[in-house]
Design an enzyme around this catalytic site. Structure first.
Site, PDB file in Angstrom:
ATOM      1  N   HIS A  22      27.015  39.543  -5.510  1.00  0.00           N
ATOM      2  CA  HIS A  22      27.544  40.824  -5.990  1.00  0.00           C
ATOM      3  C   HIS A  22      29.025  40.682  -6.358  1.00  0.00           C
ATOM      4  O   HIS A  22      29.448  41.094  -7.455  1.00  0.00           O
ATOM      5  CB  HIS A  22      27.361  41.880  -4.899  1.00  0.00           C
ATOM      6  CG  HIS A  22      27.941  43.214  -5.246  1.00  0.00           C
ATOM      7  ND1 HIS A  22      27.200  44.216  -5.822  1.00  0.00           N
ATOM      8  CD2 HIS A  22      29.204  43.725  -5.098  1.00  0.00           C
ATOM      9  CE1 HIS A  22      27.958  45.277  -6.009  1.00  0.00           C
ATOM     10  NE2 HIS A  22      29.182  45.003  -5.586  1.00  0.00           N
ATOM     11  N   GLU A  23      29.790  40.102  -5.454  1.00  0.00           N
ATOM     12  CA  GLU A  23      31.227  39.940  -5.698  1.00  0.00           C
ATOM     13  C   GLU A  23      31.483  38.954  -6.838  1.00  0.00           C
ATOM     14  O   GLU A  23      32.471  39.079  -7.571  1.00  0.00           O
ATOM     15  CB  GLU A  23      31.934  39.470  -4.422  1.00  0.00           C
ATOM     16  CG  GLU A  23      31.832  40.432  -3.249  1.00  0.00           C
ATOM     17  CD  GLU A  23      32.431  41.796  -3.555  1.00  0.00           C
ATOM     18  OE1 GLU A  23      33.342  41.879  -4.395  1.00  0.00           O
ATOM     19  OE2 GLU A  23      31.980  42.798  -2.961  1.00  0.00           O
ATOM     20  N   HIS A  26      31.623  40.829 -10.067  1.00  0.00           N
ATOM     21  CA  HIS A  26      32.947  41.405 -10.305  1.00  0.00           C
ATOM     22  C   HIS A  26      33.934  40.323 -10.757  1.00  0.00           C
ATOM     23  O   HIS A  26      34.709  40.531 -11.693  1.00  0.00           O
ATOM     24  CB  HIS A  26      33.484  42.059  -9.024  1.00  0.00           C
ATOM     25  CG  HIS A  26      32.717  43.262  -8.572  1.00  0.00           C
ATOM     26  ND1 HIS A  26      32.382  44.298  -9.413  1.00  0.00           N
ATOM     27  CD2 HIS A  26      32.234  43.610  -7.350  1.00  0.00           C
ATOM     28  CE1 HIS A  26      31.739  45.237  -8.737  1.00  0.00           C
ATOM     29  NE2 HIS A  26      31.619  44.833  -7.492  1.00  0.00           N
TER      30      HIS A  26
END
Length: 343
Positions: A22-23, A26
């Site tokens: 998920h990170e 980003h």
């Protein structure tokens, strides 16, 4: 005892990998769009290892329970042009939404792996109840794999019975696969007055079907879409108060389920990983303060009114949302422990 400890460690690593993915979404979007990233870390807590590369510190932290991508000026009161909030709204929008989207993309990748390696269960006619049944008269045979009912494609084994029960008892078109060939059969007059429901006179059993690579891609999208639909249906039941305490889980519960999956085997772990990855993507897209979805809402408001929301107001709302999330996490942890004690 040792196997239990190892399975819990493995579960923590799987959860940490999914949060890191998920990170990473980003991070990748931020890099491509020119943001300054202060730190990208795997894990949380004290730093075990770190390396500086340009403006970014890459670190490995002690607790394998997540990860972090910290942008310059994201939550601080920084005014220079390099800070996160000074960037155009569309860049911030894409960078924020990239995290949940990456979770969903990896869920599709994991689904392709699962479908090509282990396959999925499809409904097959196990046996006919007799020669005087609607199914026999229509021409169905044991071994027929049900593909569609009245034109609605069967994606999963457990969809079959509800579709038969919901069909018009006067006539139903059944599409099956027999010896590699698709065939249509019309089943008629199958509403049973005694049982007060549709009965066509077959016993259905699950049969494992392993997919080739290219067919698995299309099936993986349907697999993920079906899971997303079921997740939103769960939210609907939750708002209606039709959910038991055992139906929800926090971090402790997820780790417990994952550790059980580890002991069950790689296939169970893979399917559980798909579910959690989808859940992480959807949960972060919810329009709640402190989550990615909440941040996206403020950017949308900025587009509508033509200027950013007062940073102090936005910060206060996100802080309140964060406190609410912590409270929810504490409640879910308590609920997980109670459920574990009850067995």
């Amino acid at each position: 005892m040792l196997s239990t400890i190892l399975s819990i460690i493995a579960a923590l690593l799987v959860l940490s990998i999914l949060v890191t993915i998920h990170e990473l979404g980003h991070f990748t979007a931020g890099r491509l769009l020119g943001f300054t990233i202060v730190e990208f870390s795997i894990g949380m807590g004290p730093v075990l290892f770190k390396r500086q590369k340009g403006d970014t510190q890459f670190s490995l932290r002690a607790l394998p329970i997540g990860g972090m991508c910290r942008f310059y000026g994201e939550d601080e009161d920084v005014k220079d042009g390099r800070c996160f909030n000074a960037q155009p709204a569309w860049k911030r929008f894409l960078t924020i939404i990239a995290g949940p989207i990456t979770n969903l993309l990896f869920a599709i990748i994991f689904a392709v792996i699962a479908l090509t390696t282990y396959g999925d269960y499809v409904p097959s006619v196990h046996e006919l109840a007799g020669t005087d049944t609607p199914a026999y008269e229509a021409g169905l045979l044991p071994g027929d794999v049900i593909q569609a009912i009245d034109g609605k494609r069967i994606q999963y084994y457990n969809e079959t019975v509800p579709l038969i029960l919901a069909a018009d008892g006067a006539s139903m078109l059944l599409t099956v696969e027999r010896d590699g060939e698709l065939m249509d059969f019309t089943v008629v007059d199958f509403y049973n007055e005694t049982e007060q429901k549709n009965l066509i006179g077959i016993t259905i059993s699950p049969v494992r079907k392993v997919y080739a690579f290219f067919p698995s891609i299309g099936q993986s999208f349907r697999y993920v879409a079906s899971t997303i639909t079921e997740t939103f249906q769960f939210f609907g039941r939750l708002f209606q108060g039709r959910v038991e305490s055992t139906d929800v889980a926090g971090t402790v519960g997820i780790i417990s389920y994952l550790s059980e999956a580890v002991r069950s085997g790689l296939e169970t772990v893979l399917r559980m990983t798909i579910l959690i990855s989808i859940s992480l993507g959807i949960m972060n897209l919810l329009p709640l303060p402190a989550l990615d979805g909440g941040r996206l809402i403020f950017i949308i408001i900025e587009w509508i009114i033509g200027k950013p929301v007062n940073p102090k107001v936005e910060g206060a709302i996100h802080f309140a949302g964060l406190m609410a999330l912590f409270a929810l996490l504490i409640f879910l942890t308590y609920n997980d422990i109670v459920n574990l004690i009850r067995g």
